[in-house]
Structures are given as C-alpha cells and as structure tokens.
Design an enzyme around this catalytic site. Sequence first.
Site, PDB file in Angstrom:
ATOM      1  N   ASN A  40      16.336 -41.523   8.820  1.00  0.00           N
ATOM      2  CA  ASN A  40      16.386 -42.977   8.781  1.00  0.00           C
ATOM      3  C   ASN A  40      17.794 -43.488   8.515  1.00  0.00           C
ATOM      4  OD1 ASN A  40      13.461 -43.592   9.004  1.00  0.00           O
ATOM      5  ND2 ASN A  40      13.400 -42.373   7.131  1.00  0.00           N
ATOM      6  N   ALA A  46      65.906 -14.420  32.686  1.00  0.00           N
ATOM      7  CA  ALA A  46      65.693 -15.491  31.708  1.00  0.00           C
ATOM      8  C   ALA A  46      66.303 -16.798  32.185  1.00  0.00           C
ATOM      9  CB  ALA A  46      66.296 -15.088  30.368  1.00  0.00           C
ATOM     10  N   ASN A  80      53.979  -9.575  32.925  1.00  0.00           N
ATOM     11  CA  ASN A  80      54.431 -10.032  31.617  1.00  0.00           C
ATOM     12  C   ASN A  80      55.097 -11.391  31.770  1.00  0.00           C
ATOM     13  OD1 ASN A  80      55.482 -10.272  28.995  1.00  0.00           O
ATOM     14  ND2 ASN A  80      55.445  -8.045  28.814  1.00  0.00           N
ATOM     15  N   GLU A 103      -1.589 -46.609   3.825  1.00  0.00           N
ATOM     16  CA  GLU A 103      -0.146 -46.820   3.808  1.00  0.00           C
ATOM     17  C   GLU A 103       0.265 -47.286   2.418  1.00  0.00           C
ATOM     18  OE1 GLU A 103       1.973 -46.035   6.488  1.00  0.00           O
ATOM     19  OE2 GLU A 103       0.048 -45.069   6.817  1.00  0.00           O
ATOM     20  N   TYR A 137       7.044 -37.304  16.163  1.00  0.00           N
ATOM     21  CA  TYR A 137       8.008 -38.388  15.968  1.00  0.00           C
ATOM     22  C   TYR A 137       9.371 -37.956  16.514  1.00  0.00           C
ATOM     23  CZ  TYR A 137       4.964 -40.863  12.569  1.00  0.00           C
ATOM     24  OH  TYR A 137       3.945 -41.554  11.961  1.00  0.00           O
ATOM     25  N   ASP A 177      12.139 -38.897  15.563  1.00  0.00           N
ATOM     26  CA  ASP A 177      13.152 -38.833  14.505  1.00  0.00           C
ATOM     27  C   ASP A 177      12.807 -37.784  13.443  1.00  0.00           C
ATOM     28  OD1 ASP A 177      10.992 -40.170  13.457  1.00  0.00           O
ATOM     29  OD2 ASP A 177      12.095 -41.945  12.798  1.00  0.00           O
ATOM     30  N   ARG A 182      18.590 -48.673   9.463  1.00  0.00           N
ATOM     31  CA  ARG A 182      19.450 -48.106   8.419  1.00  0.00           C
ATOM     32  C   ARG A 182      20.522 -47.160   8.953  1.00  0.00           C
ATOM     33  NH1 ARG A 182      16.440 -45.298   3.968  1.00  0.00           N
ATOM     34  NH2 ARG A 182      14.494 -45.431   5.153  1.00  0.00           N
TER      35      ARG A 182
END
Length: 456
Positions: free
Chosen positions: A224, A420, A374, A151, A100, A102, A15
């Site tokens: 799941n 600059a 700077n 089950e 488990y 999961d 799933r």
Amino acid sequence: MSVNVVILAAGQGKRMQSALPKVLHPLAGVPLLAHVIRTARALKPARICIVYGHGGEQVPNAMRAPDLQFVKQEPQLGTGHAVKQALPHLDAGSDTLVLYGDVPLIAQTTLHTLCDGKGERLRILTAELVEPGGYGRIVRNTKRAITAIVEEKDATQKQRRICEINTGIMSLPGKRLAGWLDRLSDKNAQREYYLTDVVALAVKDRVKIESCAPQNESEILGVNSMSQLAGLTRIYRLQIANRLLDAGVALADPLRIDVRGDLRCGHDVRIDVNCVFEGDVELGDNSVVGANCIIRNAKIAAGTRIEPFTLIDDAAIGKNCRIGPYARIRPGSKLAEDVHIGNFVEVKASEIGAGSKANHLAYVGDTTIGRNVNVGAGTITCNYDGVNKHRTVIEDNVLIGSDVQLVAPVTVHAGATIGAGATITKDVPPGVLALTEKKQVVKLDWQRPVKKALKP
Ligand code: UD1
Ligand code: CA
C-alpha cells in the site's frame, strides 16, 4: 488446473503517492502485477482475468498478453463488484480463484492447496496475525465453522479482537459464483459490494466453507505504500538469495545480492557482494563475479572471471575470459574464449576472437577482432564520422601499440603491427609495421616558466 483466476487490480493505491498505478510499481525490476500473473500462470488455469480501473489504460498496455483478459471496473464499488465485472470472461464450469494484484509473493504451493480437492465448497486463505487491525476478521461459531467475514469498519468491539483475518484470496465454486455476486448488497459502512459477504450466502445455501493457511506469512503481505514495497523487496531478495545458496552458488553475503529478473547459475559459481543481475543472466560453471558488478541480459561462460566494478549489458562472454575490473561491455558484444578486457576498456557491438586482449583504457566499438590480437593502452576505434557508424576489422595476430586511432572503415590485416601513437586511416597489409611518424624535438635552451613573486 480447471480454474479461473481473477486478479483484482483496480484500486488506486493513494498511499504510494505516485501517478503510476500501484500494481505497475516494480518489485525487483518486475511490476507487482507481473509477479502475480507469473504465479497464476504456473497453475495452468482455464482463464486469467485482470480487473483494472485506476490509471486509465496503463495496466493493460503494460501487461498485455494473449492469455490475459482485461476488464475495466469503473467506478470501483468494492471487491464483490470487481469480481462481477470479470464474470462474462470466466468459464462457469470451473471454480474461480481470486488474487490481489498488490499481493505479489503469494506462492504457487499455497494456491495449489487452496484450490485442491473435489466437491462444491468455498475456500478462504486466512492467517492468524498478532496485529489484525485493518483486515476483515474471520467469524466462527462454537463448532469452529466459519459463519462470516466482517470488515474492520463494520465489526463490533468483540469481533475486532479476533486475530484470524481474511487475506482476501479465496476460491469460489463455479456454479454458485454468478448467483452470489447478484445477491451482494452495499448496505455496510463503506457502501461497497463486499466479496466477503459470499460467506454468509454460502452459509445460507449450505455450501461447505473451508479455510487454509499460507506456508509463509510474507505470502499474504500487500503493498500500500513505498515503505511496504521496500519491505517486500527485501523479503523477496532474500528468498532468491536462499534459493541460489540451496543450489550451491557461493554468495559472499545473501543480503547483498540483487536479482531483478532470472539468474541461472552452473555449479561452483561464486558471487561477491553488491552485484545486480537484471533480465536474463546465465553464469556458467566455475565462473566468478567480483564485488559491485552489474550484469544485464548476458551469458557468461564457464570459468570466466568478472572482476569488480564491471558493467555488462546484453553481451555474451566466452569461456575462461577475464573481464574488468572497471570494464564496460555494451550491447551486441560477443567475446570468444580466453579474452582479457581490463580496466577502463569499453567494448560496444564488437566481436573479439579467442585469446585477444585489451587490457587498459581502450574503446573498441563496431569492431571485429580476430584471434590473439593485442590492443594497446589508450587505443580507440574512431567509428563515428559525425553522421554514420563504420566498422573496423582487426585480423588475427595483430599487435596494436599504445594510443592508436583506427579511423573506420578500416582493416588491419593479419599479423600486422601498429606503432604507438599511429593514426590509421588506410587499410594495413598483412605482416607489415605501420607507423605515423612524429619526430621528437629537444630544445636545449628552454626554460620552464617560474611563478611571479606576489607584490608585498
Ligand atoms: C479486503 C477484504 C478484507 C481483507 C483485505 C485483505 C473485502 C470487502 N475486504 O479489504 O476482508 O482482509 O482485503 O487485504 O473484500 N479492488 C478492486 N476494486 C474495488 C475494490 C478493490 O479491484 O472496487 C482491489 C484492490 O485494488 C486490491 C484488492 O481489491 O487489490 C483489495 O482492495 P482493498 O481496498 O485493499 O480491500 P480492503 O478494504 O483492504
Ligand atoms: Ca488492502
């Protein structure tokens, strides 16, 4: 604890609709299985054995570590069959705890309670659910003693109304385990060797059966589907946020922080909304993180402010710095104290000395900057000649004007000033002013073009 841990992780996870084995899907940046392994390790067990199957060698390849045993279960003939594969790797003198892969949020304290105590017995982690559908049900006799787990697919109508369910997590007595696994049969609705049938065997063998409950219902939730993963992630995130709040971290909103790894905070730390912390992150005392920052594998020292929308990756920031808003600090950067990095400034693999500033629109890459330098707006280090990277060195007290290019390798010596727009290709001696002369031209008779009128 003298216990074996077996983590079941062979199932497919259809799933999830993904080629990645289910247990490798990340929950808050870490695979589901890694969460379970971390909790297992905290019990200091004798062995940790992981039963894998679906997805080939991806699971062992992703999780390999010296203290982990991996066993392949192929084909997957049920949870009892899965534990049986692990048997050769277990210490027969110790009880075996089944987890488990999961079910990632199972807590160490719950497992301690489950495994605690002396004497031979089977202990099952059970829970009362309002909607028990799909789970194995705990069957008890009139004296409330557990007699079986059925089950859902094998249960009678009456048994399906039982609300106490088997979480699947249990602790089995070491001396009984091998014998019980041998006696399991697959004569059931799913033609599987159910681990849950050990309950009936324990009854037969007069081994005591006990149950215990998790402290928190989220501990037993499994993944799941992607939607369940998102749901668990949300729970986990809030748990972490609450832990931070308990430790005195001021979170603007505990629902809007995402910690994907380890976040350690000093005292009086403030974190605004929508920040993501990945890997190992340390925030020093009195530091502040503004909204929408992403900080990954970084150390931020005391008193530093990270302003909104800043990305910091694999870097160390010193005390009392001000970084951002909209700054990007890339891997290998090391900033000393009182450094200011402003908006749209990118720093990569560079060291910046105390009190130095690059406040606007600059690129500082492969550079060593001294103290009190700077760096003007629009200044960039040209560190790449198309083939190789070169370093730029800017010594203490240098002042670099706006829009300067420093073509590496190049050194600007202490106290120099760069005008600059200069393009610096040669080393600049200390204390001088370096300029690239460009003359301003004024054209008196110039006319700005005008738009042609459209034909009617
Ligand atoms: C199992 C329990 C059920 C319990 C439920 C809790 C059994 C027979 N049933 O049912 O009582 O209420 O978990 O979620 O134990 N796995 C393997 N190899 C296999 C089969 C499963 O490694 O051959 C792993 C899966 O990857 C998963 C876990 O074992 O991590 C549980 O398997 P799953 O198929 O989800 O068991 P359920 O039928 O839901
Ligand atoms: Ca399941």
